[in-house]
Design an enzyme around this catalytic site. Structure first.
Site, PDB file in Angstrom:
ATOM      1  N   THR A  36      -5.897  40.127  63.193  1.00 46.59           N
ATOM      2  CA  THR A  36      -4.955  41.249  64.223  1.00 46.59           C
ATOM      3  C   THR A  36      -4.258  42.159  63.092  1.00 46.59           C
ATOM      4  O   THR A  36      -4.176  43.352  63.596  1.00 46.59           O
ATOM      5  CB  THR A  36      -3.953  40.094  64.744  1.00 46.59           C
ATOM      6  OG1 THR A  36      -4.519  39.207  65.753  1.00 46.59           O
ATOM      7  CG2 THR A  36      -2.842  41.166  65.608  1.00 46.59           C
ATOM      8  N   GLU A  44      -2.691  51.987  63.116  1.00 53.57           N
ATOM      9  CA  GLU A  44      -1.944  52.751  62.134  1.00 53.57           C
ATOM     10  C   GLU A  44      -2.493  54.130  61.758  1.00 53.57           C
ATOM     11  O   GLU A  44      -2.041  55.163  61.617  1.00 53.57           O
ATOM     12  CB  GLU A  44      -1.085  51.872  61.221  1.00 53.57           C
ATOM     13  CG  GLU A  44      -0.204  51.227  61.863  1.00 53.57           C
ATOM     14  CD  GLU A  44       0.618  50.513  60.741  1.00 53.57           C
ATOM     15  OE1 GLU A  44       1.696  51.441  60.092  1.00 53.57           O
ATOM     16  OE2 GLU A  44       0.652  49.524  60.509  1.00 53.57           O
ATOM     17  N   HIS A  70      -3.420  42.012  70.942  1.00 55.26           N
ATOM     18  CA  HIS A  70      -4.780  41.829  70.632  1.00 55.26           C
ATOM     19  C   HIS A  70      -5.433  41.038  71.702  1.00 55.26           C
ATOM     20  O   HIS A  70      -5.044  40.034  72.025  1.00 55.26           O
ATOM     21  CB  HIS A  70      -4.727  41.080  69.257  1.00 55.26           C
ATOM     22  CG  HIS A  70      -5.959  40.994  68.615  1.00 55.26           C
ATOM     23  ND1 HIS A  70      -6.003  40.427  67.379  1.00 55.26           N
ATOM     24  CD2 HIS A  70      -7.503  41.458  68.970  1.00 55.26           C
ATOM     25  CE1 HIS A  70      -7.422  40.851  66.892  1.00 55.26           C
ATOM     26  NE2 HIS A  70      -8.136  41.506  67.988  1.00 55.26           N
TER      27      HIS A  70
END
Length: 132
Positions: A36, A44, A70
């Site tokens: 994750t 990002e 996730h």
């Protein structure tokens, strides 16, 4: 910094390597699937890519908030593509919707926030902490 428009989009792609696997980060008994934190890294980087064209030299943007789910595993060797879209820009504060997909399905989605920073000023603040 130029004005960052709502709707600006960015992408980032990663091929899952052994160093990206959950069994390297946490529990060695986990199967060889994308961790994750690495999925978040992809998201990002997509967000940063969405706003890079609007940053001045000596500026970047740092993450200040991540709220993602996730949703599905991606195996070793899988190709993960993160996408980000600016949903709000208020001065230096930028908000995004983010998602990640592998070759088969969406594997994650959520929201992310970044703030535009002056790199020299950030380095100065960091040095002050290191010297303390």
């Amino acid at each position: 910094m130029q004005a960052i428009p709502v709707g600006a989009k960015g992408e980032f792609t990663l091929i899952v390597q052994s160093e990206h696997l959950a069994n390297r980060f946490k529990d060695s008994t986990l199967p060889p699937v994308l961790a994750t934190p690495v999925m978040i890294r992809v998201m990002e980087n997509a967000a940063l890519n969405a706003i890079k064209p609007f940053l001045d030299p000596g500026e970047s943007a740092v993450g200040t908030r991540v709220d993602v789910r996730h949703l599905a595993p991606t195996p070793l060797g899988g190709r993960v593509t993160g996408t980000a879209e600016v949903t709000r820009a208020d001065g230096r504060q930028i908000e995004f919707t983010v998602s990640a997909r592998d070759e088969r399905e969406e594997i994650g989605s959520g929201r992310h926030e970044r703030v535009v920073v002056d790199l020299a000023r950030l380095a100065k603040r960091l040095r002050a902490k290191e010297d303390a």
